[in-house]
Design a protein around this motif. Structure first.
Motif, mmCIF file in Angstrom:
data_model
loop_
_atom_site.group_PDB
_atom_site.id
_atom_site.type_symbol
_atom_site.label_atom_id
_atom_site.label_comp_id
_atom_site.label_asym_id
_atom_site.label_seq_id
_atom_site.Cartn_x
_atom_site.Cartn_y
_atom_site.Cartn_z
ATOM 1 N N SER A 2 -1.949 49.351 45.288
ATOM 2 C CA SER A 2 -0.580 48.887 45.163
ATOM 3 C C SER A 2 0.368 49.882 45.840
ATOM 4 C CB SER A 2 -0.211 48.724 43.688
ATOM 5 O OG SER A 2 -0.151 49.981 43.059
ATOM 6 N N PHE A 3 1.581 49.434 46.055
ATOM 7 C CA PHE A 3 2.580 50.306 46.668
ATOM 8 C C PHE A 3 2.970 51.438 45.727
ATOM 9 C CE2 PHE A 3 3.328 46.590 49.418
ATOM 10 C CZ PHE A 3 3.238 47.223 50.635
ATOM 11 N N VAL A 4 2.839 51.213 44.416
ATOM 12 C CA VAL A 4 3.177 52.262 43.456
ATOM 13 C C VAL A 4 2.236 53.449 43.628
ATOM 14 C CG1 VAL A 4 3.380 52.846 41.018
ATOM 15 C CG2 VAL A 4 4.095 50.615 41.802
ATOM 16 N N SER A 5 0.936 53.170 43.665
ATOM 17 C CA SER A 5 -0.008 54.277 43.832
ATOM 18 C C SER A 5 0.099 54.876 45.232
ATOM 19 C CB SER A 5 -1.435 53.813 43.557
ATOM 20 O OG SER A 5 -1.804 52.784 44.440
ATOM 21 N N GLY A 6 0.443 54.049 46.215
ATOM 22 C CA GLY A 6 0.660 54.577 47.563
ATOM 23 C C GLY A 6 1.862 55.496 47.619
ATOM 24 N N PHE A 7 2.936 55.116 46.917
ATOM 25 C CA PHE A 7 4.133 55.951 46.879
ATOM 26 C C PHE A 7 3.856 57.247 46.138
ATOM 27 C CE2 PHE A 7 8.166 57.358 45.041
ATOM 28 C CZ PHE A 7 8.953 57.414 46.172
ATOM 29 N N LYS A 8 3.125 57.146 45.012
ATOM 30 C CA LYS A 8 2.804 58.349 44.245
ATOM 31 C C LYS A 8 1.857 59.269 45.008
ATOM 32 C CE LYS A 8 3.513 56.459 39.652
ATOM 33 N NZ LYS A 8 2.866 56.081 38.379
ATOM 34 N N GLY A 9 1.075 58.707 45.938
ATOM 35 C CA GLY A 9 0.139 59.501 46.720
ATOM 36 C C GLY A 9 0.771 60.214 47.903
ATOM 37 N N LEU A 10 2.013 59.854 48.235
ATOM 38 C CA LEU A 10 2.708 60.515 49.338
ATOM 39 C C LEU A 10 3.075 61.942 48.946
ATOM 40 C CD1 LEU A 10 5.227 57.739 50.437
ATOM 41 C CD2 LEU A 10 3.214 58.512 51.683
ATOM 42 N N PRO A 11 3.179 62.820 49.932
ATOM 43 C CA PRO A 11 3.678 64.167 49.619
ATOM 44 C C PRO A 11 5.087 64.081 49.027
ATOM 45 C CG PRO A 11 2.772 64.094 51.830
ATOM 46 C CD PRO A 11 2.797 62.684 51.324
ATOM 47 N N ARG A 12 5.386 64.996 48.177
ATOM 48 C CA ARG A 12 6.659 64.957 47.458
ATOM 49 C C ARG A 12 7.863 64.999 48.403
ATOM 50 N NH1 ARG A 12 8.210 68.832 42.694
ATOM 51 N NH2 ARG A 12 9.873 67.600 41.849
ATOM 52 N N LEU A 13 7.761 65.747 49.479
ATOM 53 C CA LEU A 13 8.852 65.823 50.441
ATOM 54 C C LEU A 13 9.116 64.461 51.078
ATOM 55 C CD1 LEU A 13 10.908 67.574 51.949
ATOM 56 C CD2 LEU A 13 9.134 68.033 53.645
ATOM 57 N N VAL A 14 8.070 63.727 51.383
ATOM 58 C CA VAL A 14 8.223 62.390 51.973
ATOM 59 C C VAL A 14 8.852 61.439 50.955
ATOM 60 C CG1 VAL A 14 6.973 60.424 52.952
ATOM 61 C CG2 VAL A 14 6.303 62.745 53.564
ATOM 62 N N GLN A 15 8.441 61.520 49.692
ATOM 63 C CA GLN A 15 9.056 60.695 48.653
ATOM 64 C C GLN A 15 10.559 60.957 48.566
ATOM 65 O OE1 GLN A 15 7.041 61.726 45.037
ATOM 66 N NE2 GLN A 15 5.291 60.395 45.451
ATOM 67 N N ILE A 16 10.922 62.223 48.582
ATOM 68 C CA ILE A 16 12.335 62.590 48.472
ATOM 69 C C ILE A 16 13.114 62.113 49.690
ATOM 70 C CG2 ILE A 16 13.902 64.575 48.389
ATOM 71 C CD1 ILE A 16 11.737 65.928 46.622
ATOM 72 N N ILE A 17 12.535 62.227 50.872
ATOM 73 C CA ILE A 17 13.211 61.758 52.086
ATOM 74 C C ILE A 17 13.400 60.254 52.037
ATOM 75 C CG2 ILE A 17 12.941 61.459 54.578
ATOM 76 C CD1 ILE A 17 11.702 64.285 54.622
ATOM 77 N N LEU A 18 12.376 59.515 51.577
ATOM 78 C CA LEU A 18 12.494 58.060 51.470
ATOM 79 C C LEU A 18 13.589 57.654 50.492
ATOM 80 C CD1 LEU A 18 8.785 56.870 51.448
ATOM 81 C CD2 LEU A 18 10.494 56.446 53.217
ATOM 82 N N LEU A 19 13.760 58.411 49.432
ATOM 83 C CA LEU A 19 14.785 58.082 48.441
ATOM 84 C C LEU A 19 16.151 58.665 48.791
ATOM 85 C CD1 LEU A 19 12.680 58.549 45.209
ATOM 86 C CD2 LEU A 19 13.448 56.401 46.226
#
Length: 77
Positions: A2-19
Motif C-alpha cells: 500500500s501507499f501507506v507502507s511505501g510512504f513509511k518506508g521512505l527516508p525521513r528527509l524525503v517524507q518531510i520534503i513531500l509534506l
C-alpha cells in the motif's frame, strides 16, 4: 504494497520534503489516506480523507508534517 507502507518506508528527509511543498503535500495526503482507507481502519481514514480533500487539506498537511517530524508517521495512520 500500500501507499501507506511505501510512504513509511521512505527516508525521513524525503517524507518531510513531500509534506513541506504545498501542492505535493495535498496530493500525498489524498493518496496515502485513500490507500489507508482501502487497507485498514476504513471509517477513521475516510473521515480524515474527506478533511484532506476539502480546503482544510493544506492545514492537515502541515499538521502531518509536524507529526512526521515528531512521531515518524502521519496522524491517524
Amino acid at each position: 504494497m500500500s501507499f501507506v507502507s511505501g510512504f513509511k518506508g521512505l527516508p525521513r528527509l524525503v517524507q518531510i520534503i513531500l509534506l513541506l511543498i504545498p501542492g505535493v503535500n495535498w496530493i500525498t495526503e489524498i493518496v496515502v489516506r485513500g490507500s489507508a482507507a482501502m487497507h485498514g481502519k476504513a471509517l477513521k481514514q475516510i473521515i480524515i480523507l474527506i478533511f484532506a480533500i476539502l480546503p482544510t487539506g493544506c492545514l492537515l498537511g502541515w499538521i502531518d508534517l509536524f507529526s512526521c517530524l515528531i512521531q515518524k508517521k502521519l496522524i491517524l495512520t
